[in-house]
Design an enzyme around this catalytic site. Structure first.
Site, PDB file in Angstrom:
ATOM      1  N   TYR A  80      39.590  46.074  47.787  1.00 50.90           N
ATOM      2  CA  TYR A  80      39.718  45.148  48.924  1.00 50.90           C
ATOM      3  C   TYR A  80      39.816  45.919  50.241  1.00 50.90           C
ATOM      4  O   TYR A  80      39.172  45.566  51.237  1.00 50.90           O
ATOM      5  CB  TYR A  80      40.966  44.275  48.793  1.00 50.90           C
ATOM      6  CG  TYR A  80      40.999  43.354  47.605  1.00 50.90           C
ATOM      7  CD1 TYR A  80      39.859  42.712  47.145  1.00 50.90           C
ATOM      8  CD2 TYR A  80      42.197  43.117  46.934  1.00 50.90           C
ATOM      9  CE1 TYR A  80      39.909  41.869  46.059  1.00 50.90           C
ATOM     10  CE2 TYR A  80      42.259  42.272  45.848  1.00 50.90           C
ATOM     11  CZ  TYR A  80      41.110  41.656  45.403  1.00 50.90           C
ATOM     12  OH  TYR A  80      41.175  40.818  44.328  1.00 50.90           O
ATOM     13  N   GLY A 129      38.275  34.402  40.432  1.00 58.10           N
ATOM     14  CA  GLY A 129      39.561  34.438  41.127  1.00 58.10           C
ATOM     15  C   GLY A 129      39.387  35.007  42.517  1.00 58.10           C
ATOM     16  O   GLY A 129      38.317  34.905  43.121  1.00 58.10           O
ATOM     17  N   GLU A 130      40.462  35.590  43.049  1.00 55.75           N
ATOM     18  CA  GLU A 130      40.446  36.223  44.377  1.00 55.75           C
ATOM     19  C   GLU A 130      40.177  35.220  45.496  1.00 55.75           C
ATOM     20  O   GLU A 130      39.892  35.609  46.626  1.00 55.75           O
ATOM     21  CB  GLU A 130      39.371  37.324  44.465  1.00 55.75           C
ATOM     22  CG  GLU A 130      39.467  38.395  43.413  1.00 55.75           C
ATOM     23  CD  GLU A 130      38.343  39.419  43.512  1.00 55.75           C
ATOM     24  OE1 GLU A 130      37.579  39.406  44.504  1.00 55.75           O
ATOM     25  OE2 GLU A 130      38.218  40.246  42.603  1.00 55.75           O
ATOM     26  N   GLY A 131      40.226  33.928  45.211  1.00 55.40           N
ATOM     27  CA  GLY A 131      39.887  32.934  46.214  1.00 55.40           C
ATOM     28  C   GLY A 131      38.396  32.759  46.423  1.00 55.40           C
ATOM     29  O   GLY A 131      37.975  32.035  47.331  1.00 55.40           O
ATOM     30  N   THR A 132      37.579  33.378  45.564  1.00 59.61           N
ATOM     31  CA  THR A 132      36.135  33.385  45.814  1.00 59.61           C
ATOM     32  C   THR A 132      35.505  32.005  45.659  1.00 59.61           C
ATOM     33  O   THR A 132      34.561  31.664  46.378  1.00 59.61           O
ATOM     34  CB  THR A 132      35.418  34.383  44.893  1.00 59.61           C
ATOM     35  OG1 THR A 132      35.792  34.130  43.530  1.00 59.61           O
ATOM     36  CG2 THR A 132      35.790  35.811  45.254  1.00 59.61           C
TER      37      THR A 132
END
Length: 348
Positions: A85, A313-316
């Protein structure tokens, strides 16, 4: 920690629906975009809703149970992905940049010393992550309450900078297992329906995972009716609990929340047990391919915008769907009405 979340105001429902219906289109022809326009108009309490300074908060935390073989990936993947990130190489970086979103990475409890780093907020509840919930509660009640408060604080900071639409993402090896346990305990759905392959377990790995999760439930011996904070204390991750606080603070501030996948939605389930009206502020962006998300969506009576097999995940998922929300506001604010365009309406 107390949150004062107001139910959405009904005052503008009819005016908003009238504005939507009188655009130069057949009634309902923009499908869920019309639903989103109505919801965001109600959230912002205006006939002309706009988004300002969109943010994506990514909370990262390690889980002690991951060291017991409950995850397909070693725990080191958590800190390595945080490094990714910070270097701009992850899917979350790509999609946040594409959509003009401010991405904030928060170390909720990664078992790694990053030192002082640009782009990373050190909010560790514990330097080693949670404890192994197969043997003992994942965290203390005090740690749980601290994580809740810190998550709320990060949203309030974003709102103070002018943000009125926010997504929540996460990273942490083993956190789909915590999400499954939270989902099982908050919905009453069978554990088998809440547990999936996560990051790629084969059949034997999946069976082992389910056995370990049942072991964790047997160890905790929680009552049938259990307080959500006890659930989070027993099985949560620091990143998940921070997301719970973030959901509650975002709804309290009256901003639009972008719903993501199975881990983010487990935090939303927990938040809705604390303040049920939090759900009204969430636009459910996608249906995850991860087992358990359908259980969650049904429990929340949610109809997601996208179903394209995502489970990163990761808000993607939320970030990929965000342009659809922008399209909903664009037609609401820019599309001509029958009257302004001089177009004849349908004969009723």
């Amino acid at each position: 920690m107390q949150f004062a979340i107001r139910p959405l105001d009904d005052a503008l429902i009819h005016a908003l629906q009238h504005k939507i219906d009188n655009k130069t289109k057949p009634l309902g022809s923009l499908g869920l975009l019309e639903t989103v326009a109505l919801q965001v108009g109600r959230i912002q309490n205006t006939l002309s809703p706009v988004f300002t300074k969109p943010h994506m908060l990514i909370f990262a935390g390690d889980h002690g149970a991951a060291t017991a073989g409950i995850s397909a990936y070693p725990q080191d993947v958590s800190w390595q992905m945080v490094e990714n990130y910070l270097q701009g190489g992850a899917g979350a970086n790509v999609f946040s940049s594409q959509n003009g979103m401010t991405m904030v990475v928060i170390d909720a409890g990664i078992a790694h010393d990053f030192g002082e780093r640009d782009g990373l907020i050190n909010a560790k509840i514990s330097p080693t992550g949670t404890r192994n919930y197969l043997a003992e509660p994942a965290m203390t009640r005090e740690q749980c309450e601290t994580a809740l408060a810190r998550g709320a604080g990060f949203v309030r900071d974003a709102v103070a900078r002018g943000c009125n639409v926010i997504g929540l993402g996460e990273k942490g090896s083993g956190n789909t297992r915590s999400a499954s346990l939270i989902t099982h305990l908050r919905t009453g759905a069978p554990l088998v329906d809440c547990v999936g392959r996560g990051t790629g377990l084969d059949d034997a790995g999946l069976a082992h995972k389910r056995a370990l999760m049942q072991q964790a439930l047997d160890r905790a011996q929680l009552p049938v009716v259990v307080d959500v904070m006890d659930v989070l204390t027993e099985f949560g991750g620091f990143e998940i609990v921070m997301m719970v606080g973030a959901y509650l603070a975002a709804a309290e501030a009256g901003i639009t929340i972008l719903g993501d996948g199975v881990i983010a939605t487990s935090a939303l389930l927990a938040a809705s047990c604390i303040e049920p009206h939090v759900r009204d502020y969430v636009v459910f962006c996608h249906k995850s391919a991860e087992a358990g998300h359908l259980v969650q969506l049904r429990a929340l009576d949610a109809k997601p915008l996208l179903d394209i097999g995502m489970r990163l995940g990761e808000g993607t998922g939320a970030m990929v769907a965000y342009p659809l929300l922008c399209s909903a506001l664009a037609f609401m604010n820019q599309m001509a009405s029958f009257e302004s365009a001089g177009v004849s309406q349908r004969v009723r």
